[in-house]
Each structure stands twice: as C-alpha cells, then as structure tokens.
Write a protein that holds these residues in place. Structure first.
Motif, short mmCIF file in Angstrom:
data_model
loop_
_atom_site.label_atom_id
_atom_site.label_comp_id
_atom_site.label_asym_id
_atom_site.label_seq_id
_atom_site.Cartn_x
_atom_site.Cartn_y
_atom_site.Cartn_z
N HIS A 33 0.84 -1.20 0.00
CA HIS A 33 0.00 0.00 0.00
C HIS A 33 0.87 1.24 0.00
O HIS A 33 1.91 1.30 0.67
CB HIS A 33 -0.90 0.02 1.24
N TRP A 41 -2.97 3.62 -3.30
CA TRP A 41 -2.55 2.65 -4.31
C TRP A 41 -2.35 1.32 -3.61
O TRP A 41 -1.62 1.25 -2.62
CB TRP A 41 -1.23 3.09 -4.94
N CYS A 42 -2.99 0.28 -4.11
CA CYS A 42 -2.92 -1.03 -3.48
C CYS A 42 -2.46 -2.08 -4.48
O CYS A 42 -2.87 -2.08 -5.64
CB CYS A 42 -4.28 -1.43 -2.93
N LEU A 65 -4.19 -5.01 -8.76
CA LEU A 65 -3.96 -3.58 -8.54
C LEU A 65 -5.27 -2.91 -8.15
O LEU A 65 -6.34 -3.29 -8.64
CB LEU A 65 -3.44 -2.93 -9.82
N LEU A 67 -7.10 1.13 -6.80
CA LEU A 67 -7.03 2.54 -6.43
C LEU A 67 -8.30 2.89 -5.66
O LEU A 67 -9.40 2.45 -6.02
CB LEU A 67 -6.98 3.44 -7.66
N CYS A 89 -10.88 -1.55 -2.86
CA CYS A 89 -10.69 -0.46 -3.81
C CYS A 89 -11.87 -0.35 -4.77
O CYS A 89 -12.49 -1.34 -5.14
CB CYS A 89 -9.40 -0.68 -4.61
#
Length: 96
Positions: A33, A41-42, A65, A67, A89
């Motif tokens: 993260h 952002w992950c 991914l 966001l 996310c």
C-alpha cells in the motif's frame, strides 16, 4: 514443494518487495500500500493454485492492482482503512 515455496518467497522478498518499497509502498504479507495525496494505491500478489509450472518452467501468479480514496470508501459506507486492500478499492485490475 518446499523448494518451490522458498523460490516464490525469494522472488517476492528480493525482487518485487524492494521495487515497491523503493517507490514508497509498505508491505503486509502479500499486500502492498502507498498513499499519494488523496489516492490509495494497493497491490496484492496472488499465488496461483499450483505455483510453478514444470512444463513451461515458469511461475504462475497474478498481480492485483487497486485505487481508492477515503471519500470513495465513505460513499460506499466502508470505514476508511489505514492500509486498504485491493478488495476494498473502487477501481481494480489484475495482471497475469
């Protein structure tokens, strides 16, 4: 099988993690993260069921991914997390 697990951990710890940490990500297990302003952002490394494919001599895993923002989480009635996961996310994608 233990050797395959060790090889995966070596790839994660010696290749992937240093690159992500080098640009500001924190690590927890297979999750990473970073926060940039309002955006979270992950990244998640998802091991494939079988891992190493002997026929192709390659590793099989996915990079997920995501966001999100605190505002998006609040609008979705989710408590904003200090270390959000890809599953939390609003925008998600994966690379295989």
């Amino acid at each position: 099988m233990e050797n395959i697990k060790k090889q995966f951990q070596d790839i994660l710890n010696n290749v992937i993690a240093p690159k992500l940490k080098g640009v500001g990500f924190r690590k927890s297990g297979l999750n990473f993260h970073a926060r940039s302003g309002e955006i979270d952002w992950c990244v998640n490394i998802q091991k494939a069921r079988w891992g190493y494919d002997e026929d192709t001599a390659s590793w099989d895993f996915a990079i997920n991914l995501g966001l999100t923002t605190s505002l998006c989480q609040e609008l979705m009635d989710v408590s904003p997390a200090a270390f959000p996961l890809v599953s939390q996310c609003v925008l998600r994608s994966n690379l295989k």
